[in-house]
Write a protein that holds these residues in place. Structure first.
Motif, PDB file in Angstrom:
ATOM      1  N   GLY A 243      91.600   2.081  17.272  1.00 11.99           N
ATOM      2  CA  GLY A 243      90.797   0.870  17.138  1.00 11.99           C
ATOM      3  C   GLY A 243      91.601  -0.312  16.627  1.00 11.99           C
ATOM      4  N   MET A 244      92.907  -0.303  16.867  1.00 13.24           N
ATOM      5  CA  MET A 244      93.770  -1.363  16.336  1.00 13.24           C
ATOM      6  C   MET A 244      95.031  -1.500  17.186  1.00 13.24           C
ATOM      7  SD  MET A 244      93.512   0.011  12.507  1.00 13.24           S
ATOM      8  CE  MET A 244      92.142   1.105  12.748  1.00 13.24           C
ATOM      9  N   ASN A 245      95.567  -2.696  17.267  1.00  9.34           N
ATOM     10  CA  ASN A 245      96.874  -2.916  17.895  1.00  9.34           C
ATOM     11  C   ASN A 245      97.967  -2.711  16.845  1.00  9.34           C
ATOM     12  OD1 ASN A 245      95.032  -5.348  19.509  1.00  9.34           O
ATOM     13  ND2 ASN A 245      96.125  -3.810  20.703  1.00  9.34           N
ATOM     14  N   VAL A 246      99.218  -2.691  17.323  1.00 10.42           N
ATOM     15  CA  VAL A 246     100.298  -2.366  16.385  1.00 10.42           C
ATOM     16  C   VAL A 246     101.484  -3.331  16.549  1.00 10.42           C
ATOM     17  CG1 VAL A 246     101.239  -0.593  17.952  1.00 10.42           C
ATOM     18  CG2 VAL A 246     101.706  -0.430  15.503  1.00 10.42           C
ATOM     19  N   PHE A 247     102.093  -3.698  15.413  1.00  9.59           N
ATOM     20  CA  PHE A 247     103.249  -4.608  15.374  1.00  9.59           C
ATOM     21  C   PHE A 247     104.392  -3.977  14.588  1.00  9.59           C
ATOM     22  CE2 PHE A 247     100.094  -7.759  16.455  1.00  9.59           C
ATOM     23  CZ  PHE A 247     100.782  -8.788  17.092  1.00  9.59           C
ATOM     24  N   PHE A 248     105.623  -4.330  14.990  1.00  9.23           N
ATOM     25  CA  PHE A 248     106.830  -3.836  14.328  1.00  9.23           C
ATOM     26  C   PHE A 248     107.624  -5.035  13.807  1.00  9.23           C
ATOM     27  CE2 PHE A 248     105.439  -1.264  17.835  1.00  9.23           C
ATOM     28  CZ  PHE A 248     105.355  -0.002  17.278  1.00  9.23           C
ATOM     29  N   VAL A 249     108.170  -4.890  12.592  1.00  6.94           N
ATOM     30  CA  VAL A 249     108.936  -5.987  11.975  1.00  6.94           C
ATOM     31  C   VAL A 249     110.359  -5.499  11.724  1.00  6.94           C
ATOM     32  CG1 VAL A 249     109.065  -7.593  10.033  1.00  6.94           C
ATOM     33  CG2 VAL A 249     106.824  -6.710  10.768  1.00  6.94           C
ATOM     34  N   ARG A 250     111.331  -6.282  12.195  1.00  4.31           N
ATOM     35  CA  ARG A 250     112.735  -5.920  11.988  1.00  4.31           C
ATOM     36  C   ARG A 250     113.257  -6.488  10.662  1.00  4.31           C
ATOM     37  NH1 ARG A 250     113.265  -7.963  17.090  1.00  4.31           N
ATOM     38  NH2 ARG A 250     113.492  -6.481  18.792  1.00  4.31           N
ATOM     39  N   ALA A 251     114.389  -5.950  10.227  1.00  8.34           N
ATOM     40  CA  ALA A 251     115.002  -6.403   8.977  1.00  8.34           C
ATOM     41  C   ALA A 251     115.313  -7.907   9.025  1.00  8.34           C
ATOM     42  CB  ALA A 251     116.269  -5.592   8.693  1.00  8.34           C
ATOM     43  N   PHE A 256     107.997  -7.380  17.125  1.00  6.11           N
ATOM     44  CA  PHE A 256     107.635  -7.039  18.501  1.00  6.11           C
ATOM     45  C   PHE A 256     106.389  -6.177  18.515  1.00  6.11           C
ATOM     46  CE2 PHE A 256     109.694  -2.780  18.521  1.00  6.11           C
ATOM     47  CZ  PHE A 256     110.576  -2.918  17.458  1.00  6.11           C
ATOM     48  N   THR A 257     105.718  -6.199  19.668  1.00 15.59           N
ATOM     49  CA  THR A 257     104.449  -5.475  19.823  1.00 15.59           C
ATOM     50  C   THR A 257     104.336  -5.046  21.284  1.00 15.59           C
ATOM     51  OG1 THR A 257     102.048  -5.609  19.391  1.00 15.59           O
ATOM     52  CG2 THR A 257     103.070  -7.569  20.335  1.00 15.59           C
ATOM     53  N   PRO A 258     103.682  -3.916  21.563  1.00 13.31           N
ATOM     54  CA  PRO A 258     103.524  -3.513  22.962  1.00 13.31           C
ATOM     55  C   PRO A 258     102.849  -4.607  23.783  1.00 13.31           C
ATOM     56  CG  PRO A 258     102.947  -1.700  21.515  1.00 13.31           C
ATOM     57  CD  PRO A 258     103.143  -2.901  20.634  1.00 13.31           C
ATOM     58  N   GLU A 259     103.366  -4.816  24.989  1.00 14.24           N
ATOM     59  CA  GLU A 259     102.778  -5.847  25.858  1.00 14.24           C
ATOM     60  C   GLU A 259     101.419  -5.360  26.367  1.00 14.24           C
ATOM     61  OE1 GLU A 259     105.289  -6.198  29.316  1.00 14.24           O
ATOM     62  OE2 GLU A 259     105.328  -4.027  29.567  1.00 14.24           O
ATOM     63  N   LEU A 260     100.585  -6.297  26.788  1.00 18.43           N
ATOM     64  CA  LEU A 260      99.274  -5.943  27.345  1.00 18.43           C
ATOM     65  C   LEU A 260      99.509  -5.377  28.741  1.00 18.43           C
ATOM     66  CD1 LEU A 260      97.193  -9.051  26.175  1.00 18.43           C
ATOM     67  CD2 LEU A 260      97.402  -6.798  25.066  1.00 18.43           C
ATOM     68  N   ASN A 261      99.495  -4.055  28.827  1.00 15.34           N
ATOM     69  CA  ASN A 261      99.899  -3.366  30.057  1.00 15.34           C
ATOM     70  C   ASN A 261      98.710  -2.892  30.883  1.00 15.34           C
ATOM     71  OD1 ASN A 261      98.854  -1.341  28.526  1.00 15.34           O
ATOM     72  ND2 ASN A 261     100.779  -0.253  28.208  1.00 15.34           N
ATOM     73  N   GLY A 262      97.507  -3.341  30.496  1.00 17.78           N
ATOM     74  CA  GLY A 262      96.317  -2.908  31.239  1.00 17.78           C
ATOM     75  C   GLY A 262      95.646  -1.708  30.592  1.00 17.78           C
ATOM     76  N   SER A 263      96.390  -0.990  29.740  1.00 13.01           N
ATOM     77  CA  SER A 263      95.809   0.173  29.048  1.00 13.01           C
ATOM     78  C   SER A 263      95.516  -0.126  27.587  1.00 13.01           C
ATOM     79  CB  SER A 263      96.767   1.363  29.120  1.00 13.01           C
ATOM     80  OG  SER A 263      96.998   1.713  30.454  1.00 13.01           O
ATOM     81  N   ILE A 264      95.929  -1.299  27.126  1.00 11.71           N
ATOM     82  CA  ILE A 264      95.770  -1.685  25.718  1.00 11.71           C
ATOM     83  C   ILE A 264      94.635  -2.687  25.602  1.00 11.71           C
ATOM     84  CG2 ILE A 264      96.919  -2.972  23.858  1.00 11.71           C
ATOM     85  CD1 ILE A 264      99.541  -1.795  24.791  1.00 11.71           C
ATOM     86  N   LEU A 265      93.855  -2.587  24.519  1.00 16.31           N
ATOM     87  CA  LEU A 265      92.809  -3.589  24.322  1.00 16.31           C
ATOM     88  C   LEU A 265      93.461  -4.907  23.871  1.00 16.31           C
ATOM     89  CD1 LEU A 265      89.589  -3.657  24.371  1.00 16.31           C
ATOM     90  CD2 LEU A 265      89.842  -4.039  21.932  1.00 16.31           C
ATOM     91  N   PRO A 266      93.163  -6.013  24.550  1.00 19.52           N
ATOM     92  CA  PRO A 266      93.747  -7.299  24.138  1.00 19.52           C
ATOM     93  C   PRO A 266      93.086  -7.795  22.845  1.00 19.52           C
ATOM     94  CG  PRO A 266      92.430  -7.571  26.138  1.00 19.52           C
ATOM     95  CD  PRO A 266      92.303  -6.133  25.742  1.00 19.52           C
ATOM     96  N   VAL A 284     108.704 -13.353  18.290  1.00 13.68           N
ATOM     97  CA  VAL A 284     107.782 -12.228  18.556  1.00 13.68           C
ATOM     98  C   VAL A 284     107.897 -11.857  20.029  1.00 13.68           C
ATOM     99  CG1 VAL A 284     105.417 -11.364  18.411  1.00 13.68           C
ATOM    100  CG2 VAL A 284     106.156 -13.180  16.854  1.00 13.68           C
ATOM    101  N   GLU A 285     108.305 -10.622  20.277  1.00 16.11           N
ATOM    102  CA  GLU A 285     108.394 -10.153  21.663  1.00 16.11           C
ATOM    103  C   GLU A 285     107.184  -9.295  21.997  1.00 16.11           C
ATOM    104  OE1 GLU A 285     112.469  -8.314  22.584  1.00 16.11           O
ATOM    105  OE2 GLU A 285     112.325  -8.363  20.409  1.00 16.11           O
ATOM    106  N   GLU A 286     106.702  -9.423  23.234  1.00 16.22           N
ATOM    107  CA  GLU A 286     105.681  -8.521  23.769  1.00 16.22           C
ATOM    108  C   GLU A 286     106.364  -7.759  24.890  1.00 16.22           C
ATOM    109  OE1 GLU A 286     101.643 -10.411  24.350  1.00 16.22           O
ATOM    110  OE2 GLU A 286     102.866 -12.201  24.067  1.00 16.22           O
ATOM    111  N   ARG A 287     106.527  -6.466  24.681  1.00 13.59           N
ATOM    112  CA  ARG A 287     107.283  -5.664  25.653  1.00 13.59           C
ATOM    113  C   ARG A 287     107.015  -4.187  25.413  1.00 13.59           C
ATOM    114  NH1 ARG A 287     111.004  -3.132  22.609  1.00 13.59           N
ATOM    115  NH2 ARG A 287     112.121  -4.208  20.932  1.00 13.59           N
TER     116      ARG A 287
END
Ligand code: PLP
Ligand code: COI
Length: 364
Positions: A243-251, A256-266, A284-287
């Motif tokens: 029930g949530m999207n996910v983000f990653f933070v680098r040092a 970056f966060t998974p791109e909206l690939n059709g299987s993810i809730l926007p 911020v990358e979406e990929r």
């Protein structure tokens, strides 16, 4: 009746409102999705007639014929959004137009009659208006709004229904996770996936959540709070949580966060975080993001924070990631500064405490 615009609501005030004393007692510790306000909105749809019979009425059970289509084939969609009590006493909304758009998109995917966006927004204003005393005044409290729509036609044939009921209920809530900002532990599901290409992952339909419950139970058995799903084809890419999207933070502070690939809730929170982070000067990358990149990055120290985000969860730090082949931690497993900072920036806008250069907020 409505083609594209809105219709008038008939207001039938409840004759059995909860007393102010009882309400205050309930609001002291609301939890999440446990208590409900006095009223609900209902609007009906029939093919050839359009949307009709818009009402604000006492919250009550909805009688259903056992052959009602939704009970058999799960043609149902919903939304999740909040109304906030501001320090000056006014009631604030956060991007309700985005919820209205996503609701219509979910309807389209589930072959349902779309509710006009203006009517969706009107229904929210009507319910919050009549039940605004239920909005908690506590720091992290809000009124969680749950618009939903289901196939109400009495028919067992498998085809899109010709009748729908749209309804909005409201639930005063505190934090979704009882630990507040405490980091959560996430289970990487090996056995189950959430959504496949061509499926319904990008729609907010009840069936997606039904399909997630077994994986969620498995997570709990393994001492985890939530599930993170991998893609259904290669079982390699991180999609999102139940029930949530996910983000990653680098040092270096980039994200970056998974791109909206059709299987993810926007997610609307996801979209807002991308804009807020970029405004702060972060890249911020979406990929596509693989589970290997996440694990290796966390272990090498390149990925220092990971957080989940959504209306209910706001921003919740992920401290530990566990799977069948072991676990890894993000940083020291605590709450990182980027997660905490972005969370603060977001809630300050939502509660009207800081300027909103984006035009995201409005008041009742
Ligand atoms: N992903 C899923 C599967 C969700 O159910 C939600 C919650 O609505 C989100 C992501 C986050 O979306 P939003 O930020 O719009 O609440
Ligand atoms: C939300 O964040 O609004 C959700 O819908 C997540 C969950 C409660 C289903």
């Amino acid at each position: 009746m409505s083609g594209g615009g809105t219709i008038d609501f008939e207001i039938r005030e409840s004759s059995q409102r909860v007393s102010a004393t009882e309400r205050e007692a309930l609001l002291a510790n609301p939890g999440f999705g446990r208590i409900f306000t006095d009223h609900m909105v209902t609007i009906r749809y029939a093919e050839g007639k359009g949307w009709y019979d818009a009402r604000v009425e006492a919250r009550a059970p909805i009688p259903m014929d056992p052959a009602t289509a939704v009970l058999h084939y799960a043609q149902e969609i919903f939304e999740g959004m909040k109304a906030y009590r501001r320090a000056d006493g006014r009631v604030g909304f956060f991007r309700p137009d985005a919820n209205a758009r996503r609701f219509a998109a979910s309807a389209q995917r589930m072959a349902m009659a779309p509710l006009p966006e203006e009517l969706f927004l009107d229904s929210i204003r009507q319910l919050v208006g009549i039940d605004q005393e239920w909005i908690p005044t506590s720091a992290e409290g809000s009124l969680y709004l749950r618009p939903f729509q289901y196939a109400s036609e009495v028919f067992l044939g498998v085809r899109p229904a010709r009748e729908y009921l749209y309804c909005v209920i409201a639930s005063p809530v505190g934090p979704y996770f009882s630990g507040g900002l405490k980091p959560v532990t996430i289970w990487v599901s090996d056995d189950y996936t959430r959504a496949a290409p061509g499926g319904t992952g990008a729609a907010k339909c009840g069936g997606n959540y039904a399909a997630s419950l077994l994986a969620q139970a498995q997570a709990a058995e393994n001492g985890c709070d939530q599930v993170v799903y991998l893609d259904a084809v290669e079982r390699k890419y991180v999609d999102e949580l139940g029930g949530m999207n996910v983000f990653f933070v680098r040092a270096d502070g980039s994200m970056f966060t998974p791109e909206l690939n059709g299987s993810i809730l926007p997610g609307i929170t996801r979209d807002s975080i991308i804009q807020l982070a970029r405004e702060q000067g972060r890249a911020v990358e979406e990929r596509p993001v693989t589970i290997d990149e996440w694990r290796d990055g966390a272990r090498s120290g390149e990925i220092v924070e990971t957080f989940a985000c959504g209306t209910a969860a706001v921003l919740t730090p992920i401290g530990t990631v566990r799977g069948v082949d072991g676990e890894f931690k993000l940083g020291d497993g605590g709450t990182g500064p980027v997660t905490a900072g972005l969370r603060q920036s977001l809630v300050d806008i939502q509660y009207g405490r800081s300027a909103d250069p984006y035009g995201w907020t409005s008041t009742l």
